[in-house]
Design an enzyme around this catalytic site. Sequence first.
Site, short mmCIF file in Angstrom:
data_model
loop_
_atom_site.label_atom_id
_atom_site.label_comp_id
_atom_site.label_asym_id
_atom_site.label_seq_id
_atom_site.Cartn_x
_atom_site.Cartn_y
_atom_site.Cartn_z
N TYR A 58 0.83 -1.20 0.00
CA TYR A 58 0.00 0.00 0.00
C TYR A 58 0.86 1.25 0.00
CZ TYR A 58 0.78 0.70 5.03
OH TYR A 58 1.35 0.93 6.26
N CYS A 59 0.23 2.37 -0.34
CA CYS A 59 0.88 3.69 -0.33
C CYS A 59 -0.14 4.70 0.21
CB CYS A 59 1.39 4.06 -1.72
SG CYS A 59 0.08 4.27 -2.95
N LEU A 60 -0.09 5.92 -0.26
CA LEU A 60 -1.05 6.93 0.19
C LEU A 60 -2.37 6.83 -0.59
CD1 LEU A 60 -1.78 9.37 1.94
CD2 LEU A 60 -0.81 10.81 0.14
#
Length: 107
Positions: free
Chosen positions: A70-72
């Site tokens: 995941y990221c932002l």
Amino acid sequence: MSLFSSFFGPSINELAAQAAETPGSILVDVRSPDEFRGGHITGAMNVPLVALPANATRRLPNKQAPLFVYCLSGARSAQACRELARQGYENVTDMGGINRWTGPLAQ
């Protein structure tokens, strides 16, 4: 499964629950170290997207391990999943962005 996930796939919360139930799984946060320190999903490992080409095999040596990335917002996690697949990782799941996370954050 929520109405949203029936159209767009599982939510980051549903995928985090799946990761927690998957033996040997690794949560991978590909945001910058500063973003990671600002709050991340408990148990996640920070491997910034920019570091993946050079550091993935050192930080993530088991290419068969289930990786949940995941990221932002989901853009970097998609790039990271492509890079990990290019490097031969076999079980990579794009969780999308932590901006949709509704659980607690670790500091």
